[in-house]
Design a protein around this motif. Structure first.
Motif, PDB file in Angstrom:
ATOM      1  N   LEU A  21       0.808  -1.224   0.000  1.00 25.29           N
ATOM      2  CA  LEU A  21       0.000   0.000   0.000  1.00 25.29           C
ATOM      3  C   LEU A  21       0.838   1.269   0.000  1.00 25.29           C
ATOM      4  CD1 LEU A  21      -3.098  -0.203   2.386  1.00 25.29           C
ATOM      5  CD2 LEU A  21      -3.046   0.140  -0.081  1.00 25.29           C
ATOM      6  N   GLU A  24       0.589   3.882  -2.759  1.00 18.83           N
ATOM      7  CA  GLU A  24      -0.655   4.647  -2.751  1.00 18.83           C
ATOM      8  C   GLU A  24      -0.655   5.705  -1.659  1.00 18.83           C
ATOM      9  OE1 GLU A  24      -4.631   2.984  -3.548  1.00 18.83           O
ATOM     10  OE2 GLU A  24      -3.595   1.059  -3.635  1.00 18.83           O
ATOM     11  N   LEU A  45      -7.856   4.476   2.560  1.00 17.03           N
ATOM     12  CA  LEU A  45      -6.910   3.365   2.344  1.00 17.03           C
ATOM     13  C   LEU A  45      -6.948   2.414   3.531  1.00 17.03           C
ATOM     14  CD1 LEU A  45      -3.816   5.202   0.776  1.00 17.03           C
ATOM     15  CD2 LEU A  45      -5.236   3.449  -0.321  1.00 17.03           C
TER      16      LEU A  45
END
Ligand SMILES: Cc1cc2nc3c(=O)[nH]c(=O)nc-3n(C[C@H](O)[C@H](O)[C@H](O)COP(=O)(O)O)c2cc1C
Lengths: 142, 432
Positions: A21, A24, A45
């Motif tokens: 992740l 991002e 997220l």
């Protein structure tokens, strides 16, 4: 104004972003001239990753955007789509806006309540379904 | 064809992709403008077109753009309001999911006109799937050299980002939207200063609705006179109306401004469902006063609606049938505003709560005649007394309903039950 749960005060286990992740998270921070603006993207997220915003997740977001934890908590509680409690595997949300109400949304909701044996904001004991009344989902109920 | 302009090609397969969009003339306005027209010239064309904001207030778009200070050491921002939270409105959603490049082109052009190099599209939280569509289209545009350091090789830099909200009606209000985008709770700010002077990060900012921005490329491409072939002097152009409620064919319809509600509801939507008659119409989203069926001939334009004491608003047309209790319908609207009041201003926070309570009392059969006037009184005391218009949005529909349907409120008090109430009857039929 949405739900107003109480901010947890106990220490929560430290959580980190999974490596997958990180790009991002970095991209979210890079989109704005100030880190604070990435608070909603970071909360999203986290919720997508863990299904809900646990105290640990809120702390992680606070560290990421460099805001005090209570402020992140205050932001998360302002918006109705952030789950500060775990939700069921299926999150059933019925739009109750006038347009939908005119086309039978109340009936649909009552039917679900009866079938699932739970009310607004509740989750079935097996953790499968969470039922919620929401507004303006913009679906034309035919 | 579902409309003359924005909906002309909307159902073309593949329109989401840049190739098909360009085949249909997409990005030609941008090519014509970049390196050929000055920002001032763009603003002048949009001013001359008479385009008015489609987000609800109908403010002239070119004029709004001209308020941005020309000489400012600060960066300027263009922000698209894609929050589409007004109950009864679902046009921006279809426009964006089917034609994302038109919004991108409109954003670049609007950005260029006001001297902005960065734009944000603020989407309501439920539009996550539209964010994915837009992000893919933005990537295509960047790849094609339409976004980035030099738009169309003109040397003008422009970047565009999407931003996802998370469920708060108030974030559709432009100053609350900017607070939310900055990373604060989405609460409105006092105006002035207006966003054009001090908006995002206290920099000059223009906030425009999706539909407004999408009208910009065709206007710049074909000119103001061409755009004025639709509509009338003060309300030129076309508008997308979202029709919901018990009509035969609910949905989005784009028509020339000035088209009568009768054409929209009877011809385009096929009239009421069998067995139901028209009782009332909310013409511009749940924030505006309703009109009785006898006003069906009213033209859908800003002035005609104002003359009837209501507003064109966002174009969310909610159709109410004769079997529906007006008080019950109003209660549905009121509890929405009570829930969505952000709590900042007292008249709105307290007023919407008490309105809701009184509706509950009336609908439970325990209402008193004084309650009817009390509703009007509270509405008067909310109106115009808060930072933003959310409170007004709760108050105005009540004033409208009391004007046209007072007898239904009175019936509820004298008989302890509604004149008619289809919803309640249907609820009673639900079995386990
Ligand atoms: C409570 C409230 C909610 C609003 N919601 C929206 C919305 O969802 N979408 C929108 O475009 N404008 C909305 N507006 C209007 C915006 O404040 C603003 O006027 C608009 O985005 C300006 O764009 P336009 O000039 O292109 O219409 C709302 C206003 C208020 C007071």
């Amino acid at each position: 104004m949405s739900h107003a749960p109480v901010m947890p005060t106990e220490a929560a286990p430290r959580l980190e972003w999974p490596a997958a992740l990180l790009p991002e998270v970095e991209a979210a921070l890079a989109r704005y001239p100030v880190k604070r603006s990435a608070v909603l993207p970071a909360l999203w997220l986290a919720q997508r990753q863990w299904g809900w915003l646990s105290p640990s997740a809120l702390q992680l977001v606070a560290r990421t955007v460099e805001l005090p934890e209570p402020e992140v908590f205050g932001i998360a509680t302002f918006y109705t789509m952030f789950n500060l409690q775990p939700v069921g595997r299926y999150h059933l949300q019925v739009c109750m806006t006038l347009s939908c109400s005119l086309m039978g949304a109340d009936r649909l909701f009552k039917h679900l309540e009866k079938r699932l044996g739970i009310g607004h904001g509740q989750t079935t004991p097996d953790g499968r379904f969470t039922l919620r009344k929401v507004d303006a989902l913009l679906e034309r109920l035919r | 064809m579902r409309g003359p302009l924005l909906f002309k090609d909307i159902d073309t397969p593949g329109l989401k992709g840049i190739a098909r969009y360009r085949e249909l003339g997409g990005y030609e306005a941008l090519a014509q403008t970049m390196g050929h027209s000055t920002p001032e010239a763009c603003i002048d064309v949009v001013k001359a077109s008479g385009l008015r904001g489609r987000g609800g207030a109908g403010f002239p778009t070119g004029l709004k753009w001209s308020f941005v200070p020309k000489q400012s050491p600060k960066p300027r921002y263009i922000v698209c309001n894609a929050d589409e939270s007004e109950p009864g409105t679902f046009k921006d959603r279809e426009l964006m999911e089917k034609n994302p490049h038109l919004l991108i082109e409109g954003m670049i052009l609007a950005g260029y006109a006001i001297g902005s190099h960065v734009g944000y599209i603020y989407l309501r939280g439920e539009f996550e799937y539209i964010q994915r569509i837009l992000d893919a289209a933005i990537a295509e545009a960047r790849q094609a050299g339409l976004l980035g350091d030099s738009v169309f090789g003109s040397g003008y830099a422009f970047e565009l980002h999407t931003h996802l909200g998370a469920g708060a009606y108030i974030c559709g209000e432009e100053t609350a939207l900017l607070s939310s985008l900055e990373g604060y709770r989405g609460q409105p700010r006092l105006k002035p200063p207006f966003p054009a002077v001090e908006g995002l990060y206290a920099c000059p900012t223009v906030v425009n609705n999706v539909e407004t921005l999408m009208a910009v490329p065709p206007i710049l491409k074909h000119g103001a006179a061409w755009y004025r072939q639709w509509g009338n002097e003060k309300s030129p152009g076309t508008k997308v109306f979202s029709v919901s409620g018990p009509v035969k064919r609910p949905g989005n319809y784009e028509v020339a401004l000035g088209t009568s509600m009768k054409v929209l509801i009877d011809d385009l939507c096929g009239g009421m469902r069998d067995g139901l008659e028209l009782k009332a119409i909310i013409p511009g989203g749940s924030s505006v006063p309703m009109l009785p069926a006898s006003d069906l001939d009213t033209p859908l334009d800003y002035e005609s609606m104002n003359a009837k004491g209501t507003f064109l608003g966002s174009g969310g047309v909610i159709v109410i049938d004769d079997q529906t209790c007006i008080v019950d319908a109003l209660y549905n609207i009121t509890r929405f505003y009570a829930h969505e009041s952000c709590g900042k201003c007292t008249p709105c926070r307290e007023g919407t709560f008490w309105l809701s309570e009184i509706f509950e009392r009336l609908l439970s059969g325990k209402g008193r005649m004084e309650d009817i006037d009390l509703l009007g009184d509270i509405a008067d005391n909310i109106l115009g007394k808060s930072f933003c218009a959310l409170g007004d949005a709760a108050a105005m529909p009540i004033q409208g309903a009391l004007k046209h349907f007072r007898h239904e409120f009175e019936h509820l008090v004298t008989h302890q039950r509604s004149l008619v109430n289809r919803r309640k009857a249907e609820l009673a039929e639900v079995r386990a």
